[in-house]
Motif scaffolding. Structure first.
Motif, PDB file in Angstrom:
ATOM      1  N   ASN A 122      -2.015   4.002   2.341  1.00  0.00           N
ATOM      2  CA  ASN A 122      -1.812   3.890   3.812  1.00  0.00           C
ATOM      3  C   ASN A 122      -1.957   5.022   4.571  1.00  0.00           C
ATOM      4  O   ASN A 122      -1.175   6.024   4.445  1.00  0.00           O
ATOM      5  CB  ASN A 122      -0.615   3.125   4.295  1.00  0.00           C
ATOM      6  CG  ASN A 122      -0.551   2.664   5.686  1.00  0.00           C
ATOM      7  OD1 ASN A 122      -0.607   3.588   6.658  1.00  0.00           O
ATOM      8  ND2 ASN A 122      -0.199   1.343   6.146  1.00  0.00           N
ATOM      9  N   LYS A 167       4.218  -2.875   2.420  1.00  0.00           N
ATOM     10  CA  LYS A 167       3.293  -2.417   3.192  1.00  0.00           C
ATOM     11  C   LYS A 167       3.713  -1.371   4.258  1.00  0.00           C
ATOM     12  O   LYS A 167       4.728  -1.413   4.836  1.00  0.00           O
ATOM     13  CB  LYS A 167       2.973  -3.807   4.209  1.00  0.00           C
ATOM     14  CG  LYS A 167       2.216  -5.043   3.554  1.00  0.00           C
ATOM     15  CD  LYS A 167       1.821  -6.138   4.461  1.00  0.00           C
ATOM     16  CE  LYS A 167       1.480  -7.359   3.585  1.00  0.00           C
ATOM     17  NZ  LYS A 167       1.075  -8.360   4.777  1.00  0.00           N
ATOM     18  N   ASP A 202       0.916  -1.361   0.018  1.00  0.00           N
ATOM     19  CA  ASP A 202      -0.068   0.067  -0.015  1.00  0.00           C
ATOM     20  C   ASP A 202       0.644   1.289   0.096  1.00  0.00           C
ATOM     21  O   ASP A 202       0.339   2.381  -0.046  1.00  0.00           O
ATOM     22  CB  ASP A 202      -1.215   0.006   1.218  1.00  0.00           C
ATOM     23  CG  ASP A 202      -0.315  -0.114   2.561  1.00  0.00           C
ATOM     24  OD1 ASP A 202       1.015  -0.162   2.511  1.00  0.00           O
ATOM     25  OD2 ASP A 202      -1.004  -0.462   3.599  1.00  0.00           O
ATOM     26  N   SER A 225       0.817   6.676  -1.460  1.00  0.00           N
ATOM     27  CA  SER A 225       0.525   5.758  -0.330  1.00  0.00           C
ATOM     28  C   SER A 225      -1.128   5.632  -0.333  1.00  0.00           C
ATOM     29  O   SER A 225      -1.848   6.625  -0.372  1.00  0.00           O
ATOM     30  CB  SER A 225       1.024   6.658   1.099  1.00  0.00           C
ATOM     31  OG  SER A 225       0.603   5.879   2.124  1.00  0.00           O
TER      32      SER A 225
END
Length: 328
Positions: free
Chosen positions: A75, A106, A30, A73
């Protein structure tokens, strides 16, 4: 398109080379990061040379750490422009790693770069230096202080050993360094070591107990070296074990543990919890003299990683190997 060092394997064996790849080939994740700098660690060298089964998925981009800038991103903890560092988490083993111009990972694997470090400085420290700091923190948790006595560092001229000596010396510990390369004595003394001991003193089968010498130790070698270190620790001494550069066996007895109350503390940097990672990097910002980093570092081009991996496996590389990737 971006460039990356790619390890491929088929029925004819393993091949490693610099490849042109497309971003759609990147693995799931992500957060996409443009890499400023990566490193070549012992584990990377094992993967690149194929001398140990480090890589568990092919094709694989090696590189167990990197520092760079977030490009995209999904996230919520990160946004474009953030400066980040990654160490471990199986990157370079099961997930494409940092010897690449672009990575996708991640977000939970990333931490923000300490403001006191440049990208190059962060990778001069790298996973080896971060692991060394975890070792120092573990010694402290077990009650070690400079007043406790001398601390031994094995594999002293390598990446973990170099940073461990520098940090311990700055914190006021008297450090003894064990190395198979005694020609590096001047380098180790500059980092802060007060004594230089040849590895041959620790390379024979260990007695159950030896003369008490060390209040604590950082070991990256394993095998007879670790067994001898344990046998010669002082009462209630502690050794942190974080590597197997010499041997992954531990040919020792229980005598030091039950007669002297010695502690053997295992250090895992790969899956270490995020809060402890952040604390290790914060401490590195305080407890490592940044002026020593240049003396620890060899910088190489990414295309030279294969050749230098052979040298690293042979124990012919001092300190850290940094791989600049993008000029950020």
């Amino acid at each position: 398109m971006f460039k990356a060092l790619l390890i491929e394997r088929d029925d004819n064996g393993q091949r490693v080379g610099l490849s042109e790849l497309r971003e759609e080939q990147l693995p799931e994740g992500d957060v996409t990061v443009r890499v400023a700098s990566s490193t070549l660690n012992y584990k990377d060298a094992l993967a690149i040379t194929g001398k140990a089964p480090v890589v568990r998925r092919f094709p694989m981009v090696p590189g167990i750490d990197f520092a760079g800038v977030v490009e995209h991103s999904d996230n919520p903890s990160f946004r474009s422009g953030d400066k980040v560092v990654l160490n471990g988490w199986g990157v370079g083993e099961v997930h494409w790693g940092g010897l690449s111009e672009v990575v996708r990972v991640k977000g939970e694997w990333l931490i923000r770069l300490e403001p006191s470090f440049s990208f190059s400085q962060a990778m001069s420290i790298g996973t080896a230096g971060y692991t060394a700091m975890l070792c120092v923190m573990a010694l402290e948790r077990h009650g070690l202080t400079p007043a406790s006595g001398q601390v031994l560092v094995t594999g002293a001229s390598g990446g973990v050993g170099s940073v461990a000596i520098a940090v311990l010396a700055k914190l006021g510990y008297e450090v003894a360094a064990v190395t198979g390369r005694t020609e590096e004595a001047q380098y180790l003394t500059k980092l802060g070591a007060k004594r230089i001991l040849p590895r041959s003193d620790f390379s024979e089968p260990a007695k159950p107990l030896a003369r008490e010498q060390w209040a604590g130790a950082v070991d990256v070698v394993g095998g007879y070296v670790l067994a001898n270190v344990c046998a010669s620790l002082k009462y209630r001494g502690v050794v942190t074990a974080c590597g197997l550069a010499g041997d992954m066996t531990f040919p020792a007895t229980v005598a030091p543990f039950i007669l002297r109350g010695v502690t053997l503390a295992g250090i895992d940097s790969v899956m270490c919890p995020t809060d402890e990672r952040r604390e290790a990097w914060r401490r590195l910002g305080e407890d490592l003299d940044p002026t020593l980093l240049d003396s620890m570092v060899k910088r190489i081009a990414i295309e030279d990683a294969v050749k230098v991996s052979e040298q690293l496996i042979a124990g012919a590389v001092r300190g850290r190997v940094v791989v600049p990737v993008n000029d950020l």
